[in-house]
Motif scaffolding. Sequence first.
Motif, PDB file in Angstrom:
ATOM      1  N   GLN A 121       0.798  -1.224   0.000  1.00 33.73           N
ATOM      2  CA  GLN A 121       0.000   0.000   0.000  1.00 33.73           C
ATOM      3  C   GLN A 121       0.833   1.278   0.000  1.00 33.73           C
ATOM      4  O   GLN A 121       0.483   2.237  -0.683  1.00 33.73           O
ATOM      5  N   GLN A 122       1.917   1.301   0.779  1.00 29.17           N
ATOM      6  CA  GLN A 122       2.678   2.541   0.899  1.00 29.17           C
ATOM      7  C   GLN A 122       3.704   2.724  -0.217  1.00 29.17           C
ATOM      8  O   GLN A 122       3.775   3.789  -0.824  1.00 29.17           O
TER       9      GLN A 122
ATOM     10  N   GLN B  75       2.942   4.199  -3.667  1.00 27.78           N
ATOM     11  CA  GLN B  75       2.641   5.633  -3.687  1.00 27.78           C
ATOM     12  C   GLN B  75       3.906   6.495  -3.646  1.00 27.78           C
ATOM     13  O   GLN B  75       3.844   7.686  -3.879  1.00 27.78           O
TER      14      GLN B  75
ATOM     15  N   ASN C 149       7.191   7.198  -5.375  1.00 25.53           N
ATOM     16  CA  ASN C 149       7.865   6.943  -6.652  1.00 25.53           C
ATOM     17  C   ASN C 149       9.302   7.448  -6.705  1.00 25.53           C
ATOM     18  O   ASN C 149      10.004   7.192  -7.671  1.00 25.53           O
TER      19      ASN C 149
ATOM     20  N   VAL D  28      -0.778   9.066   1.712  1.00 24.76           N
ATOM     21  CA  VAL D  28      -0.313   7.680   1.699  1.00 24.76           C
ATOM     22  C   VAL D  28      -1.059   6.922   2.795  1.00 24.76           C
ATOM     23  O   VAL D  28      -1.098   7.351   3.940  1.00 24.76           O
TER      24      VAL D  28
END
Length: 168
Positions: free
Chosen positions: A69-70, A73, A75, A87
């Motif tokens: 999940q984190q 986000q 990049n 986030v």
Amino acid sequence: TRSARAGFFLARFTLSEARSPSDRGLMQNARMSRRALVYAAAIALIAAALYAPVRTFGLVWDDPVVIEQQLPQLNSLRLAFFPPADVPELAPVYYRPLVVASYLLDRRLLDPQQPARVFHMTTVLWHALACLALFGLARRLALALSFLEHRATGIAAAVALLFATAPI
């Protein structure tokens, strides 16, 4: 020829007498450096070998949240230090930029078939490096204490091995 022999013996005597106790100590420490390198390599290998089985373990605790999940986000490396507010489950009090930067590097090396392997092996690598750092620090501290100087490498190796083999 007699004067040449006398000059040779005088030079030899002068050089041997020029070696002060501190010079002898430096020479002994130079000899110990090979032994210290052998100990350091052994400590790193033992630490890595003990924890190598984690490469087959799965994701635990907060690993799925971080990886699934984190990280998608985040990049860039900049976002590891200045994370966006949106986030999921990344609280401002949970600010760990170096850990997140390490995760970003791990993600670049990630094997899609076994995502946990790279993350776990990086942790093993960090543990081996921490053991080496502790060995170096303990050796320097022991060398600084004159009554431990001749045992510095052995004491440092024992301290580092205790840390390497202690359960994390």
